[in-house]
Each structure stands twice: as C-alpha cells, then as structure tokens.
Design a protein around this motif. Structure first.
Motif, PDB file in Angstrom:
ATOM      1  N   UNK A  99       0.606  -1.287   0.124  1.00 35.65           N
ATOM      2  CA  UNK A  99      -0.035   0.139  -0.133  1.00 35.65           C
ATOM      3  C   UNK A  99       0.862   1.169  -0.207  1.00 35.65           C
ATOM      4  N   UNK A 100       2.133   1.085   0.413  1.00 33.71           N
ATOM      5  CA  UNK A 100       2.868   2.587   0.567  1.00 33.71           C
ATOM      6  C   UNK A 100       3.213   2.766  -1.000  1.00 33.71           C
ATOM      7  N   UNK A 101       3.366   1.752  -1.629  1.00 33.55           N
ATOM      8  CA  UNK A 101       3.695   2.092  -3.222  1.00 33.55           C
ATOM      9  C   UNK A 101       2.631   3.069  -3.949  1.00 33.55           C
ATOM     10  N   UNK A 102       1.556   2.850  -3.337  1.00 31.32           N
ATOM     11  CA  UNK A 102       0.246   3.834  -3.940  1.00 31.32           C
ATOM     12  C   UNK A 102       0.478   5.003  -3.924  1.00 31.32           C
ATOM     13  N   UNK A 152     -12.498   1.945   4.780  1.00 25.84           N
ATOM     14  CA  UNK A 152     -11.822   1.770   6.279  1.00 25.84           C
ATOM     15  C   UNK A 152     -10.767   0.661   6.271  1.00 25.84           C
ATOM     16  N   UNK A 153     -10.890  -0.484   5.803  1.00 21.22           N
ATOM     17  CA  UNK A 153     -10.142  -1.704   5.651  1.00 21.22           C
ATOM     18  C   UNK A 153      -8.769  -1.258   5.176  1.00 21.22           C
ATOM     19  N   UNK A 157      -5.020  -0.959   6.370  1.00 21.36           N
ATOM     20  CA  UNK A 157      -3.895  -1.592   5.582  1.00 21.36           C
ATOM     21  C   UNK A 157      -2.589  -0.898   5.480  1.00 21.36           C
ATOM     22  N   UNK A 158      -2.920   0.352   5.046  1.00 22.88           N
ATOM     23  CA  UNK A 158      -1.752   1.248   4.793  1.00 22.88           C
ATOM     24  C   UNK A 158      -1.227   1.750   6.386  1.00 22.88           C
ATOM     25  N   UNK A 159      -2.069   1.843   7.322  1.00 22.29           N
ATOM     26  CA  UNK A 159      -1.506   2.191   8.642  1.00 22.29           C
ATOM     27  C   UNK A 159      -0.644   0.711   8.905  1.00 22.29           C
ATOM     28  N   UNK A 160      -0.933  -0.434   8.786  1.00 25.81           N
ATOM     29  CA  UNK A 160      -0.254  -1.587   9.179  1.00 25.81           C
ATOM     30  C   UNK A 160       1.028  -1.819   8.348  1.00 25.81           C
ATOM     31  N   UNK A 161       1.214  -0.874   7.278  1.00 28.95           N
ATOM     32  CA  UNK A 161       2.422  -1.199   6.613  1.00 28.95           C
ATOM     33  C   UNK A 161       3.640  -0.845   7.117  1.00 28.95           C
ATOM     34  N   UNK A 162       3.517   0.086   7.870  1.00 27.98           N
ATOM     35  CA  UNK A 162       4.584   0.775   8.675  1.00 27.98           C
ATOM     36  C   UNK A 162       4.464   0.142  10.193  1.00 27.98           C
ATOM     37  N   UNK A 182     -15.571  -8.250   1.195  1.00 28.43           N
ATOM     38  CA  UNK A 182     -15.453  -7.662   2.239  1.00 28.43           C
ATOM     39  C   UNK A 182     -14.714  -8.854   3.341  1.00 28.43           C
ATOM     40  N   UNK A 183     -15.340  -9.867   3.355  1.00 24.87           N
ATOM     41  CA  UNK A 183     -14.813 -10.951   4.304  1.00 24.87           C
ATOM     42  C   UNK A 183     -13.356 -11.130   3.985  1.00 24.87           C
ATOM     43  N   UNK A 184     -13.045 -11.118   2.825  1.00 23.24           N
ATOM     44  CA  UNK A 184     -11.767 -11.616   2.511  1.00 23.24           C
ATOM     45  C   UNK A 184     -10.699 -10.534   2.907  1.00 23.24           C
ATOM     46  N   UNK A 185     -11.016  -9.178   2.622  1.00 17.68           N
ATOM     47  CA  UNK A 185     -10.314  -8.209   2.910  1.00 17.68           C
ATOM     48  C   UNK A 185     -10.279  -8.150   4.608  1.00 17.68           C
ATOM     49  N   UNK A 186     -11.198  -8.241   5.141  1.00 18.21           N
ATOM     50  CA  UNK A 186     -11.395  -7.977   6.534  1.00 18.21           C
ATOM     51  C   UNK A 186     -10.547  -9.386   7.363  1.00 18.21           C
ATOM     52  N   UNK A 187     -10.531 -10.486   6.347  1.00 12.19           N
ATOM     53  CA  UNK A 187      -9.688 -11.412   7.386  1.00 12.19           C
ATOM     54  C   UNK A 187      -8.328 -11.397   7.104  1.00 12.19           C
ATOM     55  N   UNK A 188      -7.993 -10.491   5.905  1.00 14.96           N
ATOM     56  CA  UNK A 188      -6.597 -10.409   5.724  1.00 14.96           C
ATOM     57  C   UNK A 188      -5.937  -9.165   6.563  1.00 14.96           C
ATOM     58  N   UNK A 189      -6.993  -8.311   7.133  1.00 14.63           N
ATOM     59  CA  UNK A 189      -6.398  -6.946   7.697  1.00 14.63           C
ATOM     60  C   UNK A 189      -6.748  -6.922   9.254  1.00 14.63           C
ATOM     61  N   UNK A 190      -7.902  -7.502   9.602  1.00 13.86           N
ATOM     62  CA  UNK A 190      -8.332  -7.164  11.131  1.00 13.86           C
ATOM     63  C   UNK A 190      -7.537  -8.326  12.129  1.00 13.86           C
TER      64      UNK A 190
END
Length: 426
Positions: A99-102, A152-153, A157-162, A182-190
């Motif tokens: 996400x930081x590359x974005x 929000x997710x 994800x951007x915040x977690x990259x640091x 949504x479930x896939x992104x939530x399960x990858x991030x939360x």
C-alpha cells in the motif's frame, strides 16, 4: 509504558466526516477526550470534511482534511505514461500487498496538480508519523456499507504497512458480513490489528473469530458514547415516551410502516397520559430522523420545534432525560437512554439493526428489547413491551445503570491498554 516526554502523534478515522450523526459525534468525542487525557503531550489528527465543526465540537482534536484519504483510495493511480507497463488489474494487487507504493504512484500522477499532491501528502505523512492509528466507534464494517467498509479496511492496511506501532479500532459494531470481497479483506487485515474493542459481543465475537482475529486482541467495552450520557444522568425518570425512527435503505424501514406505529404510539400515549417526545439522532440528508418522526407524532409544533434544535449529544441527552421509556429505530437513541437508566425498545427491520439492538440488549441484560417490524404481530408486541417497560422502569433502573457503569470501566481499561501500547514503542 515509556513516552520519554516526546510528542505523541495520533491519527483518528471517524465514522462521520461532517458531524451530522449525533451518535457518531458522541463516540468521536469520547475517543479524542480519552486519548487527550491519557496521552498528555499529543496531537490528535481527525480526518474531516468540516474542520470548523470539528474544532467546535472536539477541542482535543486537530482537523485533517479527508481529501487526501479520498484521493489515495481512488482506484486507478497509474500515471498515463506507465499505464502500458502496469496492467489494469495491478492497482488492486499493489494496494493490497504494497500500500505504501500507492502514494508514490499518486505523487507521480499529481506532479502537475499541486493542490491534489499537497492534500495526498498531508494524509500519507499523517499516517507515516502516527504513533497510533485509531478507528473511532462505528458500525461500519458491514454489508450495509460495502464501499465505506472497504475504504476503512484499506486505510487500516496502509497504517499497518509501517511496522511496530499500534493500529486499533474502538467502540465497534461488526457485521453482518456475508459479502465475499469484504470478508476476504477483513480476514486479511483485522487479525493484524493490535486491538479491537467491541461495543457488543453477541454478533461481533463470533464474526471476528471466523475472520481469524485472536481472542487476545479483542475486548468488549460497550459503546464509547455511554460515558457522556451516564455522566449527565439525573435522579428522576421523565414522564414522556421517546420516539425515533430511521427511514433508510440500510434500516430496511420505509414509509409504509408509519401508520401502524403511529396508531400504537398515539393510543399508548393517550392511555398513559405520556407525551410523545422526538429524539432525532441523524441529520444526514434524505435519512434525517426528524422526517420519519413527523409521521409518528401528532401535529405538536412545540415538541417538533424543540426537536429541530437538537444538534449535539448534550442536546439529545437532555431531551431523552424527559422520557420514561424510549422507542427507537436509531441505535444511539437507545444507547443514550440506557446510559441514563431509561428502558429502550429497538425497532428493527434489517439484519443490520437486528444485530445492533439484540447486541445492545445483550450488553445491558435488562431494560432493552427489540421488536422486529416485519413480524406479523409487531404492533401487539410493541404495545405490550411499551406498557410493561413503562411500569417496570423505576424498579429496573438500578440494574441498567450498573451495566452502563461496568461498560464504562471496561472502556477505560481498553484505552489504558492502547496508551501502554504507544509507550511500549519507546
């Protein structure tokens, strides 16, 4: 805990960028007040589209324009000269895995657009500098708001990259969540968050378990807005029946339900000699509660005009304190009422609101009930519950207040845990 007297930088993702929902306002106020009190020398940046309103309402907060976040979330960040080298499906993969590359791509794309570039950099710099990224209270990770939930997710994800700094969510209502993306992104991030503080556990705990979130990263605190309302409590119950309804796609409630509810509320009001008191929570255009409330109450211009002046949590809490029972289609009218020891009946016609009100009832244990508006006997159930809670209100008030106090204490414990996580960064 080690702060070493250094300034603390906090970034808050709110659920209301324009402060038109009184419940969201109260949750944001609670989050910023608790953080300011616990973290001392801190700058609390809050994303907003209305900086003046935020300054007036949250003196602990520093407004940060949400424009940069909106730009960062736009789907296609490929600069024109790179489009033939970066396939169309790559932006999603880059956003999810790097996400930081974005931000780098957007800086290239905005190189001749100084205002957009500056807005983007203000947002990404705030994320990079933050010792804590916090999502304040909301019911946003849900099928009811898929685009917002994804935004929000992806921000998380951007915040977690640091690495190495806490990223948390507080006062959260989770789900329903059946949408596969949504479930896939939530399960990858939360599961990667430091802490998720739930406002209810009936639906939230099982969902987070399904998404892979470890139990040691979850706590139950009730709604963050409870404390403000509880601190303002008065000794006596009111004499009225609080009335609220939310007409919206996500509530599942439409105007066809008004006539039946108006009859039940009017007849009960007459028999109990209890005035109907409007308790609007949302002033969002096209779903403002006052529009639905007008269809439930007799033409009482005095009461309706009084309700039109309600724009802050304090205004609404004072209005609710005039009630002995509250009947509401809005979750936070129930939260404010219960925090004052006032029994509440939640009106629900969608899975989203069924979960909200059953979760609220579960957290309080007594004094809160849900009536399903699509039930064939909903009018009879509402009439029965309203009369019963009206009679029981004085006797059950101490138990309701005790549950409110327990949730407030749990909330303070959660925020101390967040403060200690900031200090542990050294």
């Amino acid at each position: 805990m080690r702060f070493n007297h250094r300034p603390i930088h906090i970034l808050v993702e709110p659920s209301d960028y324009v402060l038109r929902n009184i419940g969201d306002m109260a949750m944001l106020y609670a989050a910023t007040e608790r953080l300011a009190r616990l973290c001392g020398n801190s700058t609390i940046n809050v994303l907003t589209d209305d900086p003046d309103a935020l300054r007036r309402f949250c003196p602990f907060a520093t407004p940060l324009s949400a424009e940069g976040r909106a730009l960062w979330l736009k789907p296609d960040f490929r600069p024109a000269k790179l489009k033939r080298f970066v396939p169309k499906h790559w932006p999603d993969r880059i956003r999810r895995h790097a996400p930081r590359l974005v931000s780098l791509f957007w800086r290239l794309k905005f190189r001749h657009m100084p205002d957009a570039r500056a807005a983007l950099l203000r947002f990404t710099d705030a994320v990079d500098r933050a010792d804590l990224v916090l999502v304040s209270g909301m019911g946003g990770i849900t099928d009811a708001f898929p685009e917002y939930a994804l935004s929000v997710l992806e921000t998380l994800n951007l915040a977690l990259a640091r690495k190495g700094r806490p990223v948390v969510m507080v006062g959260q209502g989770m789900g329903p969540l059946a949408n596969a993306e949504l479930r896939a992104r939530a399960s990858a991030i939360l599961p990667r968050l430091h802490l998720i503080a739930l406002r209810e556990t009936r639906a939230g705990l099982p969902l987070l378990a399904e998404l892979g979130v470890s139990k040691d990263r979850i706590c139950a605190t009730g709604d963050d807005a409870i404390e403000m309302a509880h601190e303002m409590r008065v000794d006596e119950l009111g004499i009225g029946i609080g009335v609220n309804l939310r007409l919206s796609s996500y509530s599942g409630v439409s105007a066809d339900i008004l006539e039946g509810l108006r009859y039940v509320l009017g007849a009960t009001s007459d028999s109990l000699e209890a005035p109907l008191i409007a308790v609007p929570v949302s002033w969002v255009p096209r779903e403002a509660d006052i529009d639905a409330i007008r269809g439930l109450m007799p033409t009482d211009e005095t009461e309706l005009n009084r309700a039109l002046a309600i724009r802050t949590p304090i205004d609404l809490i004072r209005q609710i304190q005039r009630c002995r029972v509250v009947v509401t289609g809005s979750y936070h009218a129930g939260v404010f009422a219960l925090a004052n020891g006032i029994p509440t009946i939640g009106l629900a016609r969608s899975d989203y609101y069924v979960d909200k009100f059953l979760g609220l009832a579960d957290m309080f244990g007594t004094g809160c009930e849900m009536v399903a508006l699509d039930h064939p006997n909903s009018a009879k159930k509402l009439r029965s519950a309203l009369r019963r809670l009206w009679e029981e209100a004085p006797a059950i008030r101490p138990a309701i207040l005790a549950r409110a106090e327990a949730q407030i204490a749990a909330g303070h414990t959660a925020y101390r845990r967040i403060r200690d996580a900031i200090g542990d960064q050294g």
